[in-house]
Design a protein around this motif. Structure first.
Motif, PDB file in Angstrom:
ATOM      1  N   UNK A  86       0.871  -1.244   0.064  1.00  0.00           N
ATOM      2  CA  UNK A  86       0.031   0.069  -0.019  1.00  0.00           C
ATOM      3  C   UNK A  86       0.907   1.108   0.065  1.00  0.00           C
ATOM      4  N   UNK A  87       0.136   2.338  -0.548  1.00  0.00           N
ATOM      5  CA  UNK A  87       0.972   3.750  -0.430  1.00  0.00           C
ATOM      6  C   UNK A  87      -0.044   4.560   0.234  1.00  0.00           C
ATOM      7  N   UNK A  88       0.199   5.388   0.814  1.00  0.00           N
ATOM      8  CA  UNK A  88      -0.486   6.549   1.681  1.00  0.00           C
ATOM      9  C   UNK A  88      -0.037   7.798   1.868  1.00  0.00           C
ATOM     10  N   UNK A  89      -0.995   8.781   1.662  1.00  0.00           N
ATOM     11  CA  UNK A  89      -0.384  10.159   1.938  1.00  0.00           C
ATOM     12  C   UNK A  89      -0.931  10.607   3.260  1.00  0.00           C
ATOM     13  N   UNK A  90      -0.080  10.898   4.008  1.00  0.00           N
ATOM     14  CA  UNK A  90      -0.423  11.398   5.428  1.00  0.00           C
ATOM     15  C   UNK A  90      -0.337  12.787   5.781  1.00  0.00           C
ATOM     16  N   UNK A  91      -1.383  13.380   6.315  1.00  0.00           N
ATOM     17  CA  UNK A  91      -1.293  14.653   6.788  1.00  0.00           C
ATOM     18  C   UNK A  91      -1.223  14.835   8.207  1.00  0.00           C
ATOM     19  N   UNK A  92      -1.527  13.591   9.025  1.00  0.00           N
ATOM     20  CA  UNK A  92      -1.282  13.449  10.305  1.00  0.00           C
ATOM     21  C   UNK A  92      -0.508  12.067  10.496  1.00  0.00           C
ATOM     22  N   UNK A  93       0.081  12.001  11.834  1.00  0.00           N
ATOM     23  CA  UNK A  93       0.762  10.708  12.139  1.00  0.00           C
ATOM     24  C   UNK A  93       0.487   9.509  12.271  1.00  0.00           C
ATOM     25  N   UNK A  94      -1.216   9.261  12.521  1.00  0.00           N
ATOM     26  CA  UNK A  94      -1.697   8.145  12.585  1.00  0.00           C
ATOM     27  C   UNK A  94      -2.871   7.924  11.607  1.00  0.00           C
ATOM     28  N   UNK A  95      -3.247   6.660  11.595  1.00  0.00           N
ATOM     29  CA  UNK A  95      -4.470   6.328  10.533  1.00  0.00           C
ATOM     30  C   UNK A  95      -4.777   4.994  11.175  1.00  0.00           C
ATOM     31  N   UNK A  96      -5.991   4.526  10.964  1.00  0.00           N
ATOM     32  CA  UNK A  96      -6.421   2.983  11.261  1.00  0.00           C
ATOM     33  C   UNK A  96      -6.548   2.805  12.645  1.00  0.00           C
ATOM     34  N   UNK A  97      -6.917   3.781  13.652  1.00  0.00           N
ATOM     35  CA  UNK A  97      -7.026   3.275  14.930  1.00  0.00           C
ATOM     36  C   UNK A  97      -5.572   3.395  15.709  1.00  0.00           C
ATOM     37  N   UNK A  98      -4.566   4.203  15.340  1.00  0.00           N
ATOM     38  CA  UNK A  98      -3.412   4.134  16.095  1.00  0.00           C
ATOM     39  C   UNK A  98      -2.206   3.665  15.498  1.00  0.00           C
ATOM     40  N   UNK A  99      -2.489   3.269  14.174  1.00  0.00           N
ATOM     41  CA  UNK A  99      -1.084   3.026  13.373  1.00  0.00           C
ATOM     42  C   UNK A  99      -0.348   4.396  13.175  1.00  0.00           C
ATOM     43  N   UNK A 100       0.973   4.470  13.778  1.00  0.00           N
ATOM     44  CA  UNK A 100       1.803   5.689  13.664  1.00  0.00           C
ATOM     45  C   UNK A 100       2.561   5.506  12.444  1.00  0.00           C
ATOM     46  N   UNK A 101       2.094   5.463  11.035  1.00  0.00           N
ATOM     47  CA  UNK A 101       2.579   5.312   9.879  1.00  0.00           C
ATOM     48  C   UNK A 101       3.655   6.083   9.655  1.00  0.00           C
ATOM     49  N   UNK A 102       3.461   7.496   9.857  1.00  0.00           N
ATOM     50  CA  UNK A 102       4.462   8.580   9.426  1.00  0.00           C
ATOM     51  C   UNK A 102       4.545   9.307  10.797  1.00  0.00           C
ATOM     52  N   UNK A 103       5.576   9.066  11.653  1.00  0.00           N
ATOM     53  CA  UNK A 103       5.908   9.508  12.961  1.00  0.00           C
ATOM     54  C   UNK A 103       6.180  11.071  12.970  1.00  0.00           C
ATOM     55  N   UNK A 104       6.922  11.549  11.665  1.00  0.00           N
ATOM     56  CA  UNK A 104       7.514  12.760  11.753  1.00  0.00           C
ATOM     57  C   UNK A 104       6.383  13.937  10.872  1.00  0.00           C
ATOM     58  N   UNK A 105       5.330  13.154  10.477  1.00  0.00           N
ATOM     59  CA  UNK A 105       4.145  14.038   9.825  1.00  0.00           C
ATOM     60  C   UNK A 105       3.694  15.396  10.698  1.00  0.00           C
ATOM     61  N   UNK A 106       3.989  16.509   9.965  1.00  0.00           N
ATOM     62  CA  UNK A 106       3.352  17.701  10.793  1.00  0.00           C
ATOM     63  C   UNK A 106       2.237  18.312  10.097  1.00  0.00           C
ATOM     64  N   UNK A 107       1.059  18.226  10.606  1.00  0.00           N
ATOM     65  CA  UNK A 107      -0.352  18.659   9.894  1.00  0.00           C
ATOM     66  C   UNK A 107      -0.230  20.338   9.460  1.00  0.00           C
TER      67      UNK A 107
END
Length: 304
Positions: free
Chosen positions: A202-223
């Protein structure tokens, strides 16, 4: 005047119970407000469009889960006229988790009525086949979106919500689907630079650090940084991908080969075949090509 958009069915009916408690507080404090209770999918977007149709500034509060936020931001006509508040009562609450918002409804209402902290947050933009969909948390294609499609029709999630274990529905279905998923080739363009992956889970574009109920897929994401964080899980054995998934709760997955994290302003993803796509955990479409960017205007959020 405060305008509330309430999902009464959030977390299997908890929404209406929470709203009844909060409404009593509003009445006791003689707060002027309007309230819209949703009755069907995309109803929150219709209410948000109606509430923001005028020229005046508005304080708009969503009460529900990440899906409710998704609908509301897709209905807002002009971000510059909106101060946004959020009272999280969903099963995932990834937006609240990332933004550090209180998950106590009464406390969050008090902070909204007497705000001391605000922040501007980026809003994502997904375009596909001439259509556009905004997102606040993330937009994914492939495995994570397939999980969202299955959750949307799952009876397991309703049961887990009643047991206050709703976020485990993502984990359970994710583990099940991982066993049958066929990774696909994918080309990704990010700010003009091209990347080719042979076997993408999978590929995901993250605006926040978490998705899917707490998966910290992009720890450095800054909204608020005007950038998207892109995560790609690719070119690894299925068993490794399966074992890697739990490490994402702590954000440790980035240490492993096959986990790729980038930052960019815009991305285009092209698949060899049609794959499911989600925004903020809500199933959107099945597509072979999507474009992801950020809205030019940020949204002012009441943070505390």
């Amino acid at each position: 005047m405060y305008t509330f958009i309430v999902n009464p069915n959030a977390r299997t009916g908890l929404g209406v119970q929470v709203w009844e408690r909060l409404e009593r507080i509003l009445l006791e404090k003689n707060v002027k407000y309007k309230a819209y209770l949703t009755r069907y999918p995309n109803h929150a977007a219709e209410f948000a469009a109606e509430a923001t149709a005028g020229e005046e500034d508005i304080t708009l509060i969503a009460l529900g889960g990440d899906g409710t936020i998704n609908e509301v931001i897709n209905g807002i006509r002009d971000f510059s006229k909106v101060t946004f508040g959020y009272i999280p009562i969903g099963s995932s609450n990834d937006f609240a988790r990332s933004m550090g918002l209180s998950r106590n409804p009464e406390q969050m209402l008090s902070q909204i009525l007497n705000p001391s902290s605000f922040t501007y947050v980026d809003i994502g933009n997904l375009s596909y086949g001439g259509f556009v969909r905004r997102f606040a948390v993330s937009c994914g294609i492939g495995f994570d979106a397939d999980v969202c499609f299955h959750i949307s029709s799952s009876k397991i999630k309703k049961l887990l919500n009643r047991l206050k274990l709703g976020k485990l529905s993502y984990t359970g279905i994710a583990l099940f689907l991982m066993m049958s998923l066929s990774p696909r080739p994918m080309d990704i363009m990010m700010d003009g630079a091209g990347y080719r992956f042979r076997r993408v889970f999978f590929a995901a574009a993250m605006n926040q650090r978490y998705e899917g109920g707490g998966f910290k897929f992009c720890p450095a994401a800054d909204p608020s940084d005007g950038l998207l964080d892109i995560i790609v899980i690719a070119d690894m054995p299925r068993l490794k991908a399966l074992l890697l998934l739990p490490t994402a709760f702590k954000g440790w997955h980035g240490r492993f080969k096959g986990v790729h994290i980038f930052t960019c302003k815009e991305a285009e993803i092209i698949n060899g075949s049609t794959l499911p796509v989600h925004t903020d955990g809500e199933p959107v479409v099945k597509a072979a090509q999507i474009k992801i960017s950020l809205e030019q205007e940020k949204l002012l959020l009441i943070r505390g």
